[in-house]
Enzyme design. Structure first.
Site: not given
Length: 690
Positions: A564, A634, A644
């Site tokens: 990130d 990730h 979702r």
């Protein structure tokens, strides 16, 4: 300044006026006859066709977009080179002569490009689309379209081309393995349609060298050098266009003409100087191949030695020493060749000229950077991997690719990691339950929590999402930013508060989004025992929905593996903390609103972007939190059925990078709270904050 205004110089001003006005009107018959459609519009049509399951038109428009993109690039290169040759700088140099040549070249290039590609010469393409083409995203769509059209050979080529620039895309690698087993797909179908000629020739040459085919290797190494210098010229040509330099707003400039010209040409020089790095970097990689150009001459001197062509071997050895003066092992080789030949030799002229220009660029950049107030540090682009001492040595590396090594210009780049690696603090709220800590999740600075919010709150936020989220929100309008097989929709806290104020959603629901994100922030700050306040840097209510009819044999990720706050470089096993990464982010959290869908597991991996270290199945009220750096790569597995939804949050410890919309939302909430306490008599309008 020269006071004599020659007719040519005066005419150049007229040419510039024509060049500038041509952006609004042109009556050139040759230009109007060219019908090259803008590649971004073709790309948009292809994506739209994809979502309509019109795969024939996906291929038609996407192949057209790729062709148009290449034609625009080649036209710019050819026009720049042609106009540079037609309008050279001569020996009689003056201020006016300089302006004359610059204006002549500008008019020439505008005319040339408009003549070659027509109206597209005036068309501006968004940076997002340009980046999609750099990342080879069109080939992902093509692979799927050709697959649907039962053309596995073309699907294999598209998949292979995409994978070369996206090696971390594990599922595409699996697709390629499946294509190998399909009837009608041969090895020659796995071609890189975007392969760079100099790198392709170099790779093939190394393979022949390793097999002992020195004659064949020589031919390909020589071909690679020709293509390298050609690629260098093309790269430099593409620098001769409008430049952007971080920290400079030219609309607010108050500097003189000479300072403006100096700044622009410094940017162009910097761009040209970076061509060395660009040519040595494989698609999709961040780090250049070490010692790339000199390595050609190193291989060649050994190949020529093996076929008893010592004249050429000496020449290549001397050329290598231009890059690495005094290199002991190569100096020994030079002495050996001189002794055997009984005379000296000279290095190759093309390399000598190339290095002279490179040195001049460095000198000019050092001057220009001081003028602009920008720090520029000279880097060693030819850093060596170390000598190989015996005459039977061969250049190291596998498949012709040298290992990634950060060069000196990247010396200040490090893997992002929190300074305090602590965890286990209080969870603040009574119902919140610790499920797994870092050790259980096989990493550092990771936590999995349950019951952060209740079932009722999950349901209310999902109802809110169905009303306020918009396709592409948070992704610069791109409905499918990560995969063409899912639709992404999102909304910010401020947007939901605006909807609440307008009565389009219950204000209670909009307020809930604000409140639960603050609850999550407090939990993350407390659990990781942070000594300073954790601020929001971005908050996003996001849903991703599987697109019906596009899930058969699907193997891609919903969100590719990434970090990130840094750029993940799997092959180098590094994460570069540099733009365009959000380098100021320190912690991240995902709060899930549901689990009634198929797929969509959150995964942590090693830095190789392949080895999964932990997997999290989303559930209502479940939250995964982690530090944002390279220690926590990730991604999200494909959502193959259903929708979702989650609240995604990124945090920073630096108050300078607080989320602006969050600060505005804070003021809206404060205004609403003040009004509820003091009553309607107080004239406070929350809309002022919206």
């Amino acid at each position: 300044m020269d006071g004599n205004f020659s007719p040519a110089a005066i005419f150049s001003v007229v040419l510039l006026t024509v060049a500038l006005s041509s952006s609004s009107s042109s009556s050139s018959s040759s230009a109007s006859s060219v019908l090259l459609e803008p590649y971004d519009l073709l790309y948009e049509n292809a994506v739209r066709a994809f979502y309509n399951s019109d795969y024939t038109n996906v291929v038609r428009y996407m192949e057209g977009a790729l062709g148009s993109y290449q034609e625009v690039r080649l036209t710019r290169v050819r026009c720049r080179v042609r106009c540079q040759d037609q309008h050279p700088f001569d020996g009689t140099f003056s201020d006016l002569r300089f302006a004359d040549v610059v204006l002549q070249r500008a008019a020439c290039m505008n005319s040339c490009i408009e003549e070659k590609i027509g109206i597209q010469s005036l068309h501006k393409v968004s940076e997002d689309v340009v980046q999609d083409f750099h990342r080879r995203i069109p080939y992902n769509y093509l692979q799927l379209a050709y697959q649907k059209l039962k053309q596995p050979d073309k699907a294999a080529a598209a998949a292979h081309t995409y994978f070369q620039a996206n090696p971390e895309h594990v599922e595409m690698g699996q697709n390629l393995e499946q294509y190998k087993d399909l009837q009608g797909v041969e090895e020659e179908h796995f071609v890189d349609r975007e392969a760079r000629p100099h790198q392709r020739s170099f790779t093939a040459a190394v393979r022949l060298y390793d097999k002992g085919d020195h004659e064949g290797a020589i031919a390909l190494f020589e071909e690679a050098l020709v293509e390298y210098y050609k690629g260098d010229s093309e790269c430099r040509a593409l620098c001769q266009w409008p430049q952007r330099f971080e920290g400079h707003d030219y609309l607010r400039y108050r500097y003189s003409l000479h300072e403006l010209i100096s700044d622009h040409f410094t940017q162009v020089l910097h761009c040209e100087h970076e061509c060395v790095r660009d040519l040595a970097t494989r698609p999709g990689r961040l780090s250049p191949m070490e010692n790339y150009l000199p390595l050609h001459y190193d291989y060649l001197q050994f190949a020529y030695f093996h076929v008893d062509r010592l004249e050429e071997a000496l020449q290549c050895s001397l050329t290598y020493l231009l890059f690495h003066e005094g290199k002991e092992s190569m100096t020994d080789n030079v002495e050996y060749y001189r002794e055997m030949l009984e005379h000296d030799g000279k290095p190759r002229e093309e390399a000598a000229w190339y290095l002279r220009r490179h040195k001049q660029e460095l000198e000019l950049l050092l001057i220009g950077s001081k003028t602009m107030g920008v720090e520029f540090t000279e880097g060693n682009y030819w850093s060596s991997t170390g000598g190989r001492e015996d005459s039977n040595r061969i250049p190291s590396g596998t498949d012709g690719w040298m290992e990634y090594v950060p060069i000196s210009e990247k010396k200040d780049i490090t893997v992002a990691a929190p300074q305090q690696l602590k965890e286990g603090g209080p969870l603040v709220y009574e119902n919140v339950q610790l499920v797994q800590n870092s050790a259980a999740l096989n990493g550092t600075q990771r936590v999995l929590l349950d019951h952060v919010i209740s079932e009722e709150e999950c349901s209310e936020l999902r109802r809110l999402a169905h009303t306020v989220t918009m396709a592409g929100d948070g992704y610069r309008g791109r409905m499918s930013p990560h995969t063409p097989n899912e639709k992404f929709e999102g909304a910010t806290v401020l947007k939901t508060l605006q909807y609440g104020y307008e009565g389009r959603v219950p204000m209670r629901s909009a307020r809930l989004f604000y409140d639960i994100s603050e609850r999550a922030r407090q939990v993350i700050e407390s659990y990781f025992l942070l000594n300073s306040t954790l601020h929001f840097s971005y908050t996003h209510l996001v849903c991703r929905t599987a697109i019906t009819g596009q899930q058969d044999h699907r193997n891609d990720l919903s969100h590719p593996i990434h970090a990130d706050n840094c750029l993940l470089d799997p092959e180098a096993n590094e994460c570069w903390k540099e733009p365009p990464a959000y380098t100021y982010r320190d912690y991240s959290a995902l709060l899930y609103l549901n689990g009634d869908f198929e797929g969509g597991e959150f995964i942590f991996t090693e830095m190789d972007a392949k080895t999964v270290t932990a997997s999290v199945k989303p559930l209502c009220g479940r939250m995964v939190g982690f530090s944002s750096g390279g220690e926590n790569p990730h991604g999200v597995k494909a959502v193959t059925s259903g929708q979702r939804c989650a609240v995604a949050m990124w945090f920073t410890l630096d108050p300078l990078f607080r989320e602006l919309e969050r600060l505005q939302a804070d003021e809206v909430i404060q205004a609403l709270d003040t009004q509820s306490v003091l009553g309607p008599g107080l004239n406070i309008n929350p809309k002022d904050e919206l």
